[in-house]
Write a protein that holds these residues in place. Structure first.
Motif, PDB file in Angstrom:
ATOM      1  N   ARG A  58       8.916   6.982 -14.841  1.00 51.76           N
ATOM      2  CA  ARG A  58      10.239   6.010 -14.567  1.00 51.76           C
ATOM      3  C   ARG A  58      10.018   4.718 -15.353  1.00 51.76           C
ATOM      4  O   ARG A  58      10.842   4.178 -16.159  1.00 51.76           O
ATOM      5  N   HIS A  59       8.866   3.901 -15.001  1.00 48.13           N
ATOM      6  CA  HIS A  59       8.487   2.607 -15.916  1.00 48.13           C
ATOM      7  C   HIS A  59       8.191   2.972 -17.367  1.00 48.13           C
ATOM      8  O   HIS A  59       8.670   2.106 -18.011  1.00 48.13           O
ATOM      9  N   ALA A  60       7.851   4.002 -17.716  1.00 46.58           N
ATOM     10  CA  ALA A  60       7.511   4.206 -19.273  1.00 46.58           C
ATOM     11  C   ALA A  60       8.891   4.551 -19.853  1.00 46.58           C
ATOM     12  O   ALA A  60       9.105   4.271 -20.641  1.00 46.58           O
ATOM     13  N   VAL A  61       9.823   5.137 -19.372  1.00 45.04           N
ATOM     14  CA  VAL A  61      11.128   5.502 -19.837  1.00 45.04           C
ATOM     15  C   VAL A  61      11.924   4.161 -19.904  1.00 45.04           C
ATOM     16  O   VAL A  61      12.326   3.802 -20.830  1.00 45.04           O
ATOM     17  N   ARG A  62      11.729   3.368 -18.699  1.00 49.07           N
ATOM     18  CA  ARG A  62      12.295   2.157 -18.846  1.00 49.07           C
ATOM     19  C   ARG A  62      11.998   0.956 -20.028  1.00 49.07           C
ATOM     20  O   ARG A  62      12.414   0.209 -20.599  1.00 49.07           O
ATOM     21  N   LEU A  63      10.498   1.034 -20.156  1.00 48.79           N
ATOM     22  CA  LEU A  63       9.739   0.294 -21.239  1.00 48.79           C
ATOM     23  C   LEU A  63      10.483   0.782 -22.629  1.00 48.79           C
ATOM     24  O   LEU A  63      10.647  -0.045 -23.683  1.00 48.79           O
ATOM     25  N   GLU A  64      10.552   2.143 -22.789  1.00 54.98           N
ATOM     26  CA  GLU A  64      11.085   2.827 -24.158  1.00 54.98           C
ATOM     27  C   GLU A  64      12.115   2.376 -24.319  1.00 54.98           C
ATOM     28  O   GLU A  64      12.729   2.148 -25.479  1.00 54.98           O
ATOM     29  N   THR A  65      13.368   2.318 -23.302  1.00 49.33           N
ATOM     30  CA  THR A  65      14.481   1.788 -23.418  1.00 49.33           C
ATOM     31  C   THR A  65      14.644   0.236 -24.069  1.00 49.33           C
ATOM     32  O   THR A  65      15.337   0.033 -24.711  1.00 49.33           O
ATOM     33  N   VAL A  74      -1.968   8.155 -19.448  1.00 46.55           N
ATOM     34  CA  VAL A  74      -2.167   8.088 -18.141  1.00 46.55           C
ATOM     35  C   VAL A  74      -1.334   9.072 -17.656  1.00 46.55           C
ATOM     36  O   VAL A  74      -0.239   9.537 -17.887  1.00 46.55           O
ATOM     37  N   GLY A  75      -2.086   9.741 -16.477  1.00 43.49           N
ATOM     38  CA  GLY A  75      -1.151  10.908 -15.805  1.00 43.49           C
ATOM     39  C   GLY A  75      -0.020  10.376 -15.208  1.00 43.49           C
ATOM     40  O   GLY A  75       0.176   9.445 -14.496  1.00 43.49           O
ATOM     41  N   ARG A  76       1.119  11.244 -15.584  1.00 45.94           N
ATOM     42  CA  ARG A  76       2.293  10.736 -15.079  1.00 45.94           C
ATOM     43  C   ARG A  76       2.984  11.158 -13.858  1.00 45.94           C
ATOM     44  O   ARG A  76       3.353  12.343 -13.733  1.00 45.94           O
ATOM     45  N   SER A  77       2.759  10.188 -12.779  1.00 48.12           N
ATOM     46  CA  SER A  77       3.475  10.363 -11.727  1.00 48.12           C
ATOM     47  C   SER A  77       4.879   9.971 -11.828  1.00 48.12           C
ATOM     48  O   SER A  77       5.227   9.527 -12.866  1.00 48.12           O
ATOM     49  N   ASP A  78       5.561  10.241 -10.829  1.00 48.30           N
ATOM     50  CA  ASP A  78       7.220   9.916 -11.053  1.00 48.30           C
ATOM     51  C   ASP A  78       7.367   8.623 -11.305  1.00 48.30           C
ATOM     52  O   ASP A  78       8.093   8.210 -12.016  1.00 48.30           O
ATOM     53  N   ALA A  79       6.346   7.619 -10.628  1.00 51.25           N
ATOM     54  CA  ALA A  79       6.884   6.299 -10.489  1.00 51.25           C
ATOM     55  C   ALA A  79       6.266   5.739 -11.826  1.00 51.25           C
ATOM     56  O   ALA A  79       7.151   4.988 -12.616  1.00 51.25           O
ATOM     57  N   VAL A  87       0.835  -1.025  -0.076  1.00 50.23           N
ATOM     58  CA  VAL A  87       0.008  -0.139  -0.113  1.00 50.23           C
ATOM     59  C   VAL A  87       0.726   1.262   0.096  1.00 50.23           C
ATOM     60  O   VAL A  87       0.624   2.228  -0.692  1.00 50.23           O
ATOM     61  N   SER A  88       1.830   1.284   0.757  1.00 45.18           N
ATOM     62  CA  SER A  88       2.983   2.383   0.730  1.00 45.18           C
ATOM     63  C   SER A  88       3.300   2.953  -0.589  1.00 45.18           C
ATOM     64  O   SER A  88       3.380   4.199  -0.762  1.00 45.18           O
ATOM     65  N   ARG A  89       3.641   1.678  -1.440  1.00 41.95           N
ATOM     66  CA  ARG A  89       4.284   2.088  -2.756  1.00 41.95           C
ATOM     67  C   ARG A  89       3.074   2.576  -3.613  1.00 41.95           C
ATOM     68  O   ARG A  89       3.374   3.598  -4.357  1.00 41.95           O
ATOM     69  N   ILE A  90       1.905   2.017  -3.308  1.00 43.43           N
ATOM     70  CA  ILE A  90       0.775   2.590  -4.448  1.00 43.43           C
ATOM     71  C   ILE A  90       0.617   3.824  -3.973  1.00 43.43           C
ATOM     72  O   ILE A  90       0.374   4.693  -4.889  1.00 43.43           O
ATOM     73  N   VAL A  91       0.563   3.999  -2.676  1.00 42.41           N
ATOM     74  CA  VAL A  91       0.046   5.618  -2.407  1.00 42.41           C
ATOM     75  C   VAL A  91       1.076   6.768  -2.882  1.00 42.41           C
ATOM     76  O   VAL A  91       1.079   7.926  -3.107  1.00 42.41           O
ATOM     77  N   ASP A  92       2.700   6.022  -2.588  1.00 37.55           N
ATOM     78  CA  ASP A  92       3.561   6.987  -3.092  1.00 37.55           C
ATOM     79  C   ASP A  92       3.356   7.331  -4.446  1.00 37.55           C
ATOM     80  O   ASP A  92       3.629   8.198  -5.122  1.00 37.55           O
ATOM     81  N   GLY A  93       2.963   6.315  -5.354  1.00 33.20           N
ATOM     82  CA  GLY A  93       3.018   6.427  -6.813  1.00 33.20           C
ATOM     83  C   GLY A  93       1.817   7.253  -7.266  1.00 33.20           C
ATOM     84  O   GLY A  93       1.837   7.581  -8.433  1.00 33.20           O
TER      85      GLY A  93
END
Length: 331
Positions: free
Chosen positions: A165-172, A157-162, A51-57
């Protein structure tokens, strides 16, 4: 391994716009935070997410006081969207897709239900084919993997930091596989048809040196030595102007190889070759299958990515003129 998924009619996509299909009908959430929640869970599919990671994300490490209560409402809403006929929670009644776990949640999907799983599975199989010398088959699997993409990952999708970061990794990941696919195509003798694609890629990713290397080699093998050298100068100007740096060792080594006809050092030019051809330490001995037949790129195309042979380096004395005649003959 994930548990069996009972609802096979659900399909999810994150390699492009967020997509959810239930029995062929679109049913993605529309509320921004519900979409972001589903996205975070899909990015960690089959992996319990605290839950803590979801909330932060969802709130970029700045959650409101009611974040946990709001999250529970979003989870309930997403569950209703995925399974409208679900009877609700109760003793022993876990949701079949979006499960509650100690301290968090997990979304349970099969390998054929999420597009990023299909992409990675096809890419892995393509690399396996290359490692066994079947370059044409590997290249085709790379094409199928890249065709899974529908656009930039999660662009709607609204771009939170989390999520960003995943979108950048997928594009890489996508660009790395695209580079491998082009390397196979070069080894398969498709240099001329690659020139236009590589020009677009160099314009779109001007600081990605591997695409500049591949463009130079494609031009050279197409019989355009002067243009290949001009492509180096263009790449150098771009890097100096935009980043204040000189080209790296790979580009410089390839320029010298085209200028002098010497063998291109494989250490720095690995980006321009497919994995199978790069792994062959003997550049002059064809790889053979069990029955003695040739396999891999060199079987049908004379291994054009071996720039040492193509430019008249050590070996059989094949020079640019002969390579150019072979390229025209293939066309």
């Amino acid at each position: 391994m994930p548990e069996p998924v009972p609802l096979r009619g659900l399909r999810f996509g994150i390699l492009g716009a967020l997509e959810v299909f239930r029995d062929g009908e679109p049913c993605a959430p529309t509320a921004p935070l519900q979409r972001a929640l589903l996205t975070l869970l899909l990015l960690h599919a089959n992996e319990p997410l605290p839950v803590s990671r979801i909330v932060d994300g969802l709130w970029d490490n700045r959650p409101p006081r009611s974040a946990v209560a709001a999250l529970q409402m979003y989870v309930s809403a997403v569950r209703r969207i995925l399974t409208p006929n679900w009877a609700g929670s109760g003793p022993g009644r876990q949701h079949p897709i979006l499960l509650t776990r100690p301290f968090g949640y997990v979304i349970r999907v099969g390998n054929d239900q999420l597009d990023v799983h299909r992409f990675r599975s096809l890419a892995a199989e393509g690399r396996r084919q290359l490692s066994e010398g079947r370059c044409a088959e590997g290249g085709e699997l790379f094409r199928r993997a890249l065709a899974v993409w529908r656009g930039p990952a999660l662009f709607d999708v609204g771009r939170s930091d989390a999520i960003g970061r995943h979108a950048v990794r997928l594009e890489t990941e996508r660009l790395a596989l695209l580079q491998e696919r082009i390397g196979v195509d070069l080894c398969q003798g498709r240099s001329l048809e690659l020139v236009g694609e590589l020009e677009e890629l160099c314009a779109r990713y001007p600081l990605r040196e591997s695409f500049h290397q591949q463009r130079m080699l494609a031009l050279y093998l197409s019989g355009s030595r002067a243009e290949a050298l001009g492509a180096y100068q263009s790449a150098r100007r771009t890097m100096v102007d935009e980043a204040g740096i000189e080209p790296g060792p790979g580009l410089r080594a390839l320029q010298r190889a085209i200028l002098t006809g010497s063998a291109a050092p494989s250490l720095h030019c690995s980006a321009i070759r497919c994995a199978t051809c790069l792994a062959r330490s003997d550049a002059h001995r064809p790889q053979t299958g069990r029955g003695g037949e040739m396999t891999g790129c060199r079987a049908s195309h004379g291994h054009p990515a071996d720039l040492g042979r193509a430019t008249g380096g050590q070996g059989d004395g094949v020079g640019p003129a002969k390579v150019n005649r072979q390229s025209r003959a293939r066309r």
